[in-house]
Write an enzyme that holds these catalytic residues in place. Structure first.
Site, PDB file in Angstrom:
ATOM      1  N   TYR A  56       0.873  -1.152  -0.035  1.00 34.32           N
ATOM      2  CA  TYR A  56      -0.215   0.044  -0.022  1.00 34.32           C
ATOM      3  C   TYR A  56       0.783   1.212  -0.117  1.00 34.32           C
ATOM      4  O   TYR A  56       1.329   1.638   1.030  1.00 34.32           O
ATOM      5  CB  TYR A  56      -0.927   0.165   1.268  1.00 34.32           C
ATOM      6  N   HIS A 135       0.622 -11.715   0.679  1.00 38.77           N
ATOM      7  CA  HIS A 135      -0.814 -11.052   0.161  1.00 38.77           C
ATOM      8  C   HIS A 135      -1.492 -11.879  -0.745  1.00 38.77           C
ATOM      9  O   HIS A 135      -2.740 -11.721  -0.739  1.00 38.77           O
ATOM     10  CB  HIS A 135      -0.286  -9.729  -0.283  1.00 38.77           C
ATOM     11  N   SER A 213     -12.797  -5.622   2.451  1.00 40.35           N
ATOM     12  CA  SER A 213     -13.758  -4.938   1.725  1.00 40.35           C
ATOM     13  C   SER A 213     -15.326  -5.493   2.077  1.00 40.35           C
ATOM     14  O   SER A 213     -16.138  -5.862   1.366  1.00 40.35           O
ATOM     15  CB  SER A 213     -13.745  -5.398   0.197  1.00 40.35           C
ATOM     16  N   PRO A 214     -15.622  -5.414   3.368  1.00 39.20           N
ATOM     17  CA  PRO A 214     -16.663  -5.857   4.101  1.00 39.20           C
ATOM     18  C   PRO A 214     -17.920  -4.769   3.752  1.00 39.20           C
ATOM     19  O   PRO A 214     -19.238  -5.368   3.701  1.00 39.20           O
ATOM     20  CB  PRO A 214     -16.735  -5.888   5.653  1.00 39.20           C
ATOM     21  N   LEU A 215     -17.845  -3.653   3.385  1.00 41.39           N
ATOM     22  CA  LEU A 215     -18.758  -2.795   2.818  1.00 41.39           C
ATOM     23  C   LEU A 215     -18.750  -2.661   1.278  1.00 41.39           C
ATOM     24  O   LEU A 215     -19.292  -1.623   0.703  1.00 41.39           O
ATOM     25  CB  LEU A 215     -18.607  -1.386   3.417  1.00 41.39           C
ATOM     26  N   GLY A 216     -18.145  -3.573   0.503  1.00 37.55           N
ATOM     27  CA  GLY A 216     -18.248  -3.514  -0.844  1.00 37.55           C
ATOM     28  C   GLY A 216     -17.459  -2.200  -1.457  1.00 37.55           C
ATOM     29  O   GLY A 216     -17.999  -1.617  -2.264  1.00 37.55           O
ATOM     30  N   GLY A 218     -17.438   0.525   0.193  1.00 40.45           N
ATOM     31  CA  GLY A 218     -18.277   1.564   0.291  1.00 40.45           C
ATOM     32  C   GLY A 218     -19.633   1.248  -0.450  1.00 40.45           C
ATOM     33  O   GLY A 218     -20.572   2.498   0.039  1.00 40.45           O
ATOM     34  N   PHE A 219     -19.801   0.479  -1.208  1.00 35.92           N
ATOM     35  CA  PHE A 219     -20.945   0.709  -1.917  1.00 35.92           C
ATOM     36  C   PHE A 219     -21.847   0.266  -0.919  1.00 35.92           C
ATOM     37  O   PHE A 219     -23.296   0.865  -0.902  1.00 35.92           O
ATOM     38  CB  PHE A 219     -21.241  -0.277  -3.016  1.00 35.92           C
TER      39      PHE A 219
END
Length: 329
Positions: A56, A135, A213-216, A218-219
């Site tokens: 990152y 990774h 990415s548990p919130l997709g 941010g979607f």
């Protein structure tokens, strides 16, 4: 109140913090002050696991965390990943992904692993990494050999626990046979299910799941109407203008359930994920302290079976437009 979950033998908070969003070029530029404010908000709100990677910003993210959490090291579980920040002169081993740039490059040859770890220790300003992951599996290196190199670091006291990331069930089993795996990190959310075979293997082996990415992206917060220039999500098919509009329409029934419960769609998405398994720890990321506090509060949200059944029925009709899984077949 901080709620705790076990990842193998490693104790962490029910919801952690994914720090990738604090890297330049993810959601646009970010300054040091804002990054520090986000990290302090996360720890203050109860996010005891801070997740990063040497790839990152080629160490930028780890260095930011090291500076921001100086003096607070004992309050957090530091998890980082290696393999994408390939040393100068080392071969890049490429593999396909469902991003617009179509491929990533990794090098997880055992001879490089100690060097990766030593650089991450310097970046983070610590003498031990709590949870260390390759990774991605290296397509040109037997996975057991990469894992064996991490096991040596554990034996030498530089790393406390082994993790594996973006793996199949077979790769998890192979790694666990070399050294006990504390956690597998995998993309998992309302719009990206986990592979059932991988989930079954984690339960059989007593391995925790760290959901990235548990919130997709941010979607699933229900607030993303467009993606700005310089936003990494421009590389993801589900966030193209056409697909995003279609996906927002299809997600409306889930947003309605959240409204009825008096919670945000993001909180509902995190609470739903926590109910999927007793050993899953989502790591949502945000740059906004208020959103970080909101995410952490989802750990206290109790969804009963009737509500879960309604959510699952809505999700059964929610077929996202665009590729979602990271890896290509």
């Amino acid at each position: 109140m901080v709620t705790e979950r076990m990842l193998g033998a490693l104790a962490g908070s029910s919801i952690g913090f994914g720090a990738m969003v604090l890297s330049p070029g993810v959601y646009g530029e970010i300054d040091e002050q804002r990054g520090h404010a986000a990290l302090h908000a996360a720890v203050d709100a109860g996010a005891r696991m801070i997740d990063t990677a040497d790839g990152y910003g080629r160490g930028h993210n780890e260095q930011l965390i090291g500076r921001a959490l100086a003096g607070r090291r004992d309050e957090v579980v530091l998890a980082t990943k290696f393999g994408l920040c390939i040393p100068e002169g080392a071969e890049a081993h490429r593999f396909p992904v469902h991003f617009a740039f179509e491929e990533l490059a990794v090098n997880c040859e055992p001879k490089h692993v100690r060097g990766y770890a030593e650089q991450s220790l310097r970046n983070l300003g610590t003498d031990v990494i709590d949870l260390y992951y390759p990774h991605f599996p290296d397509p040109q290196v037997p996975f057991e050999e990469t894992v064996g190199a991490v096991a040596e670091l554990i034996s030498d006291g530089l790393v406390r626990h082994l993790g594996v990331s973006n793996v199949t069930a077979a790769q998890l089993r192979a790694a666990h046979a070399v050294h006990p795996v504390a956690a597998v990190q995998v993309q998992w959310s309302m719009w990206q299910p986990i592979d059932p075979e991988l989930l079954a293997a984690t339960r059989e082996l007593g391995v925790g799941v760290v959901a990235w990415s548990p919130l997709g992206g941010g979607f699933l917060t229900g607030t993303v109407q467009q993606v700005a220039e310089g936003d990494f999500r421009q590389n993801i098919a589900r966030f193209s203008a056409e697909n995003l509009a279609a996906n927002n329409d299809r997600y409306a029934p889930v947003r309605e359930i959240a409204a009825e419960l008096g919670v945000t769609p993001g909180q509902l998405a995190l609470a739903w994920l926590l109910r999927q398994d007793d050993h899953v720890v989502p790591i949502p990321g945000s740059r906004t302290p208020a959103h970080i506090v909101e995410n952490q509060a989802a750990a206290e949200l109790v969804l009963d079976d009737a509500v879960l059944a309604r959510i699952d029925a809505a999700l059964a009709e929610f077929v996202p437009a665009g590729e979602g899984a990271l890896l290509k077949d």
